[in-house]
Design a protein around this motif. Structure first.
Motif, PDB file in Angstrom:
ATOM      1  N   GLU A   1      -1.464  -0.880  -4.086  1.00  0.00           N
ATOM      2  CA  GLU A   1      -0.547  -0.627  -2.968  1.00  0.00           C
ATOM      3  C   GLU A   1       0.313  -1.860  -2.662  1.00  0.00           C
ATOM      4  O   GLU A   1       1.501  -1.741  -2.375  1.00  0.00           O
ATOM      5  CB  GLU A   1      -1.329  -0.205  -1.723  1.00  0.00           C
ATOM      6  N   GLU A   2      -0.305  -3.043  -2.750  1.00  0.00           N
ATOM      7  CA  GLU A   2       0.474  -4.270  -2.511  1.00  0.00           C
ATOM      8  C   GLU A   2       1.630  -4.384  -3.497  1.00  0.00           C
ATOM      9  O   GLU A   2       2.765  -4.683  -3.131  1.00  0.00           O
ATOM     10  CB  GLU A   2      -0.429  -5.506  -2.654  1.00  0.00           C
ATOM     11  N   VAL A   3       1.303  -4.141  -4.760  1.00  0.00           N
ATOM     12  CA  VAL A   3       2.314  -4.271  -5.813  1.00  0.00           C
ATOM     13  C   VAL A   3       3.418  -3.232  -5.619  1.00  0.00           C
ATOM     14  O   VAL A   3       4.613  -3.536  -5.739  1.00  0.00           O
ATOM     15  CB  VAL A   3       1.631  -4.123  -7.194  1.00  0.00           C
ATOM     16  N   VAL A   4       3.011  -2.008  -5.323  1.00  0.00           N
ATOM     17  CA  VAL A   4       3.997  -0.937  -5.152  1.00  0.00           C
ATOM     18  C   VAL A   4       4.884  -1.229  -3.949  1.00  0.00           C
ATOM     19  O   VAL A   4       6.105  -1.025  -3.986  1.00  0.00           O
ATOM     20  CB  VAL A   4       3.277   0.426  -5.017  1.00  0.00           C
ATOM     21  N   GLN A   5       4.282  -1.721  -2.886  1.00  0.00           N
ATOM     22  CA  GLN A   5       5.077  -2.052  -1.696  1.00  0.00           C
ATOM     23  C   GLN A   5       6.105  -3.138  -2.035  1.00  0.00           C
ATOM     24  O   GLN A   5       7.266  -3.031  -1.637  1.00  0.00           O
ATOM     25  CB  GLN A   5       4.154  -2.528  -0.574  1.00  0.00           C
ATOM     26  N   GLU A   6       5.686  -4.132  -2.798  1.00  0.00           N
ATOM     27  CA  GLU A   6       6.616  -5.195  -3.188  1.00  0.00           C
ATOM     28  C   GLU A   6       7.759  -4.625  -4.035  1.00  0.00           C
ATOM     29  O   GLU A   6       8.929  -4.979  -3.841  1.00  0.00           O
ATOM     30  CB  GLU A   6       5.854  -6.282  -3.967  1.00  0.00           C
ATOM     31  N   GLY A   7       7.411  -3.713  -4.936  1.00  0.00           N
ATOM     32  CA  GLY A   7       8.444  -3.094  -5.785  1.00  0.00           C
ATOM     33  C   GLY A   7       9.455  -2.308  -4.962  1.00  0.00           C
ATOM     34  O   GLY A   7      10.669  -2.434  -5.156  1.00  0.00           O
ATOM     35  N   PHE A   8       8.969  -1.512  -4.034  1.00  0.00           N
ATOM     36  CA  PHE A   8       9.880  -0.701  -3.217  1.00  0.00           C
ATOM     37  C   PHE A   8      10.706  -1.571  -2.262  1.00  0.00           C
ATOM     38  O   PHE A   8      11.870  -1.264  -1.998  1.00  0.00           O
ATOM     39  CB  PHE A   8       9.088   0.354  -2.435  1.00  0.00           C
ATOM     40  N   LEU A   9      10.099  -2.639  -1.764  1.00  0.00           N
ATOM     41  CA  LEU A   9      10.875  -3.529  -0.882  1.00  0.00           C
ATOM     42  C   LEU A   9      11.989  -4.233  -1.659  1.00  0.00           C
ATOM     43  O   LEU A   9      13.069  -4.476  -1.130  1.00  0.00           O
ATOM     44  CB  LEU A   9       9.955  -4.560  -0.224  1.00  0.00           C
ATOM     45  N   ARG A  10      11.715  -4.537  -2.915  1.00  0.00           N
ATOM     46  CA  ARG A  10      12.785  -5.109  -3.754  1.00  0.00           C
ATOM     47  C   ARG A  10      13.922  -4.113  -3.903  1.00  0.00           C
ATOM     48  O   ARG A  10      15.092  -4.476  -3.884  1.00  0.00           O
ATOM     49  CB  ARG A  10      12.250  -5.456  -5.144  1.00  0.00           C
ATOM     50  N   LEU A  11      13.539  -2.854  -4.106  1.00  0.00           N
ATOM     51  CA  LEU A  11      14.563  -1.812  -4.245  1.00  0.00           C
ATOM     52  C   LEU A  11      15.415  -1.754  -2.977  1.00  0.00           C
ATOM     53  O   LEU A  11      16.642  -1.650  -3.046  1.00  0.00           O
ATOM     54  CB  LEU A  11      13.895  -0.462  -4.503  1.00  0.00           C
ATOM     55  N   TRP A  12      14.773  -1.829  -1.814  1.00  0.00           N
ATOM     56  CA  TRP A  12      15.489  -1.781  -0.543  1.00  0.00           C
ATOM     57  C   TRP A  12      16.406  -3.005  -0.398  1.00  0.00           C
ATOM     58  O   TRP A  12      17.576  -2.878  -0.050  1.00  0.00           O
ATOM     59  CB  TRP A  12      14.470  -1.733   0.598  1.00  0.00           C
ATOM     60  N   ARG A  13      15.857  -4.185  -0.672  1.00  0.00           N
ATOM     61  CA  ARG A  13      16.635  -5.414  -0.491  1.00  0.00           C
ATOM     62  C   ARG A  13      17.848  -5.450  -1.418  1.00  0.00           C
ATOM     63  O   ARG A  13      18.930  -5.849  -1.032  1.00  0.00           O
ATOM     64  CB  ARG A  13      15.761  -6.643  -0.772  1.00  0.00           C
TER      65      ARG A  13
ATOM     66  N   VAL B   1      -1.435   8.138  -0.267  1.00  0.00           N
ATOM     67  CA  VAL B   1       0.025   8.146  -0.399  1.00  0.00           C
ATOM     68  C   VAL B   1       0.676   8.083   0.987  1.00  0.00           C
ATOM     69  O   VAL B   1       1.613   7.296   1.214  1.00  0.00           O
ATOM     70  CB  VAL B   1       0.497   9.404  -1.158  1.00  0.00           C
ATOM     71  N   ALA B   2       0.159   8.897   1.901  1.00  0.00           N
ATOM     72  CA  ALA B   2       0.751   8.931   3.248  1.00  0.00           C
ATOM     73  C   ALA B   2       0.610   7.586   3.943  1.00  0.00           C
ATOM     74  O   ALA B   2       1.566   7.085   4.556  1.00  0.00           O
ATOM     75  CB  ALA B   2       0.065  10.034   4.068  1.00  0.00           C
ATOM     76  N   GLY B   3      -0.572   6.974   3.828  1.00  0.00           N
ATOM     77  CA  GLY B   3      -0.782   5.661   4.454  1.00  0.00           C
ATOM     78  C   GLY B   3       0.131   4.610   3.855  1.00  0.00           C
ATOM     79  O   GLY B   3       0.747   3.817   4.585  1.00  0.00           O
ATOM     80  N   ALA B   4       0.241   4.623   2.538  1.00  0.00           N
ATOM     81  CA  ALA B   4       1.110   3.638   1.877  1.00  0.00           C
ATOM     82  C   ALA B   4       2.558   3.848   2.286  1.00  0.00           C
ATOM     83  O   ALA B   4       3.301   2.876   2.485  1.00  0.00           O
ATOM     84  CB  ALA B   4       0.965   3.779   0.358  1.00  0.00           C
ATOM     85  N   HIS B   5       2.944   5.103   2.440  1.00  0.00           N
ATOM     86  CA  HIS B   5       4.323   5.393   2.832  1.00  0.00           C
ATOM     87  C   HIS B   5       4.612   4.883   4.239  1.00  0.00           C
ATOM     88  O   HIS B   5       5.666   4.270   4.486  1.00  0.00           O
ATOM     89  CB  HIS B   5       4.579   6.897   2.733  1.00  0.00           C
ATOM     90  N   ASP B   6       3.693   5.117   5.145  1.00  0.00           N
ATOM     91  CA  ASP B   6       3.880   4.613   6.520  1.00  0.00           C
ATOM     92  C   ASP B   6       4.009   3.099   6.536  1.00  0.00           C
ATOM     93  O   ASP B   6       4.897   2.548   7.191  1.00  0.00           O
ATOM     94  CB  ASP B   6       2.689   5.038   7.395  1.00  0.00           C
ATOM     95  N   ARG B   7       3.123   2.432   5.829  1.00  0.00           N
ATOM     96  CA  ARG B   7       3.159   0.961   5.818  1.00  0.00           C
ATOM     97  C   ARG B   7       4.455   0.449   5.170  1.00  0.00           C
ATOM     98  O   ARG B   7       5.028  -0.541   5.615  1.00  0.00           O
ATOM     99  CB  ARG B   7       1.923   0.416   5.086  1.00  0.00           C
ATOM    100  N   LEU B   8       4.888   1.150   4.135  1.00  0.00           N
ATOM    101  CA  LEU B   8       6.127   0.744   3.472  1.00  0.00           C
ATOM    102  C   LEU B   8       7.314   0.861   4.424  1.00  0.00           C
ATOM    103  O   LEU B   8       8.142  -0.054   4.523  1.00  0.00           O
ATOM    104  CB  LEU B   8       6.354   1.613   2.227  1.00  0.00           C
ATOM    105  N   MET B   9       7.383   1.960   5.150  1.00  0.00           N
ATOM    106  CA  MET B   9       8.516   2.160   6.064  1.00  0.00           C
ATOM    107  C   MET B   9       8.480   1.154   7.207  1.00  0.00           C
ATOM    108  O   MET B   9       9.527   0.704   7.675  1.00  0.00           O
ATOM    109  CB  MET B   9       8.539   3.603   6.595  1.00  0.00           C
ATOM    110  N   GLN B  10       7.288   0.792   7.649  1.00  0.00           N
ATOM    111  CA  GLN B  10       7.184  -0.259   8.678  1.00  0.00           C
ATOM    112  C   GLN B  10       7.731  -1.585   8.137  1.00  0.00           C
ATOM    113  O   GLN B  10       8.447  -2.303   8.821  1.00  0.00           O
ATOM    114  CB  GLN B  10       5.719  -0.445   9.100  1.00  0.00           C
TER     115      GLN B  10
END
Lengths: 138, 188
Positions: free
Chosen positions: B48-60, A30-39
């Motif tokens: 993680e890829e999918v979740v990141q895409e989902g959250f980035l959509r939320l941000w955009r 979770v922490a790693g994913a959060h860091d990458r997301l914020m970047q």
């Protein structure tokens, strides 16, 4: 009711079993994913907010096509001119303070006048230059 | 202060471009969404890829966020992320069971002796055997404990359709569990 109760029980048992067996998401993941997301967020621009569309301005001319305006103006002018010219024509057909319709005068000139219907027209017809001709009966 | 703020309050701040608010909001929902995606896809990296895409959509799309029309942040994220997961599943339909091939040979009486990791693989294998939409319904209902209404919103289905998916999923799970040597009522 017993069937529903059994179904609910099985449902809860299955749910509990699945939750018990399922692997939790590890904290470091979770922490790693959060860091990458914020970047990634730092390099991602936001889309502009939706602005309501402005209402289209009404055109200055009354007609959808500017070319129609002169035609419409001409039509209106002809209508007004007709209203004004109509009584003048009727006036020309008047005689002795009586106004006669063009159709009545036309009948008069052809001599086809129903004297019982309109004595005045008959008198007028007899007084006209065609009176003698009418009087002959042909 | 941000930790106590509601999701809607945080979204208003995110809509103004405040990354701190987004950090708080994402931290609040990231674990749940990672779990959902992982259980649907069966793969942590893809999840993680999918979740990141989902959250980035939320941000955009935050400046266009409509609190009255969009519903809760969690439901919105669940909808977007499950749809992204389903897209991935459709792209790789030819690989239904990815990690649990060995566990299918488990002997009936040996279930209790399985280690935690094997049990987790077994559960993932059971989930992987479900059709995609049933899997999504099971993950949201059983693992995330979302209500029928929330699942219906997330999956863009009626409540009746969700219940139907869950009924079929339970039947499939039970049948698959039996073929894998798990006795309903004894092991489960």
């Amino acid at each position: 009711m017993r069937w529903i109760g059994r179904k609910l029980t099985l449902d809860r048992v299955l749910q509990g079993w699945l939750r018990q067996q399922a692997a939790p998401v590890p904290d470091d993941a979770v922490a790693g994913a959060h860091d990458r997301l914020m970047q990634a967020v730092l390099h991602t621009p936001q889309e502009p907010a939706l602005v309501p569309m402005p209402r289209p301005r009404r055109p200055r001319f009354l007609f959808p096509e500017p070319g129609l305006a002169p035609a419409a103006a001409l039509s209106v002018a002809m209508l007004v001119f007709g209203v004004w010219l109509g009584p003048m024509e009727e006036t020309a057909l008047s005689q002795g303070g009586q106004v006669y319709a063009a159709a009545q005068v036309a009948n008069e000139t052809t001599g086809v006048v129903d004297q019982k219907v309109d004595q005045k027209i008959a008198v007028l017809a007899m007084a006209s230059p065609w009176g003698d001709w009418i009087d002959e009966g042909d | 202060m941000l930790t106590a703020a509601s999701d809607h309050t945080l979204m208003e701040a995110v809509a103004r471009g405040q990354t701190l608010a987004f950090e708080q909001l994402s931290f609040r929902h990231l674990r749940t969404m990672l779990g959902v995606a992982h259980r649907i896809l069966g793969n942590a990296a893809e999840a993680e890829e999918v979740v990141q895409e989902g959250f980035l959509r939320l941000w955009r799309q935050a400046p266009q966020w409509d609190p009255d029309g969009t519903g809760s942040v969690k439901t919105w994220l669940s909808r977007v992320i499950t749809n992204l997961c389903l897209d991935r599943c459709r792209r790789r339909r030819d690989v239904p069971l990815e990690e649990a091939g060995e566990v299918q040979d488990t002997a009936r009486d040996a279930f209790d002796d399985l280690g935690l990791q094997d049990r987790q693989k077994l559960v993932q294998s059971l989930l992987s055997g479900l059709p995609e939409r049933q899997r999504v319904a099971v993950v949201l209902a059983y693992f995330e404990e979302m209500s029928g209404k929330e699942i219906a919103e997330a999956m863009e289905l009626s409540a009746g359709a969700v219940e139907s998916l869950l009924v079929r999923a339970r039947r499939t799970l039970r049948d698959r569990a039996e073929t894998m040597g798990i006795v309903w009522g004894e092991n489960i």
